[in-house]
Design a protein around this motif. Sequence first.
Motif, PDB file in Angstrom:
ATOM      1  N   ASP A 209      22.728   1.904  14.803  1.00  0.00           N
ATOM      2  CA  ASP A 209      22.061   1.158  13.730  1.00  0.00           C
ATOM      3  C   ASP A 209      20.835   0.415  14.257  1.00  0.00           C
ATOM      4  O   ASP A 209      19.801   0.358  13.594  1.00  0.00           O
ATOM      5  N   SER A 210      20.952  -0.136  15.449  1.00  0.00           N
ATOM      6  CA  SER A 210      19.852  -0.900  16.036  1.00  0.00           C
ATOM      7  C   SER A 210      18.646  -0.008  16.321  1.00  0.00           C
ATOM      8  O   SER A 210      17.507  -0.351  15.994  1.00  0.00           O
ATOM      9  N   ARG A 213      17.051   1.170  13.014  1.00  0.00           N
ATOM     10  CA  ARG A 213      16.210   0.148  12.400  1.00  0.00           C
ATOM     11  C   ARG A 213      14.870   0.028  13.117  1.00  0.00           C
ATOM     12  O   ARG A 213      13.822  -0.105  12.496  1.00  0.00           O
ATOM     13  N   LYS A 217      11.108   1.284  11.368  1.00  0.00           N
ATOM     14  CA  LYS A 217       9.986   0.364  11.185  1.00  0.00           C
ATOM     15  C   LYS A 217       8.715   0.953  11.777  1.00  0.00           C
ATOM     16  O   LYS A 217       7.632   0.835  11.195  1.00  0.00           O
TER      17      LYS A 217
END
Length: 219
Positions: A209-210, A213, A217
């Motif tokens: 997930d990190s 993300r 971006k």
Amino acid sequence: MEACNTSDVTLRAFGCEHNLLSRPDGSASFVQGDTSVYAAVYGPAEVKVSKEIYDRATLEVLIQPKVGLPSVRERSQEQCVRETCEASLLLSLHPRSSLTLVLQVLHDDGSLLSCFLNAACMALMDAGLPMSCLFCGVTCAISADGQIITDPTAAQEKESRALMTFAVDSRERKVLMSTTKGSFSVHELQQCIAVSQKASEKMFQFYRDSVKRRYSKNL
């Protein structure tokens, strides 16, 4: 930040940030509860002749305490982190070169070695180094009444009769490294390994997930 709870496993809130520092080739910070660590990776770079290995890269791990100079405890932790990283990195792709991993303690409130391992893995990913698998660290404490506590605080570590830290790989949930302290039975050791493997599932999901993300971006 993310709090992690399963039916048998409870971890403190944890979080990370990538690419914090400009000079290293890869960097990350990792927070577990009130325990916080910075990690920085340099290399592959030129290696001293005395440390050169002809068929793979030389990995050096340096741990800097919050205050003072490194002690025997830091040297032991360096060895644990280095052995884990060597088990996952494809060092043979960079022969006769040097990799340096620097870990800086910002605050220690328990489970410090597992936080080192998690920060190291994040920094290696940020540096884009080839790895056969990811890894994460999970610390378990066994209280005086036999209860297993995952991701213990410093106070819980002090009151426990046994403390164990495991490095778990992301492919088959195998134990890459373990370090133990205190008295425990074989059954309790097996229970702690099973709990650590269960906790690693949440940690690897957090890794995914990190990274997702971060790159969503950038795109």
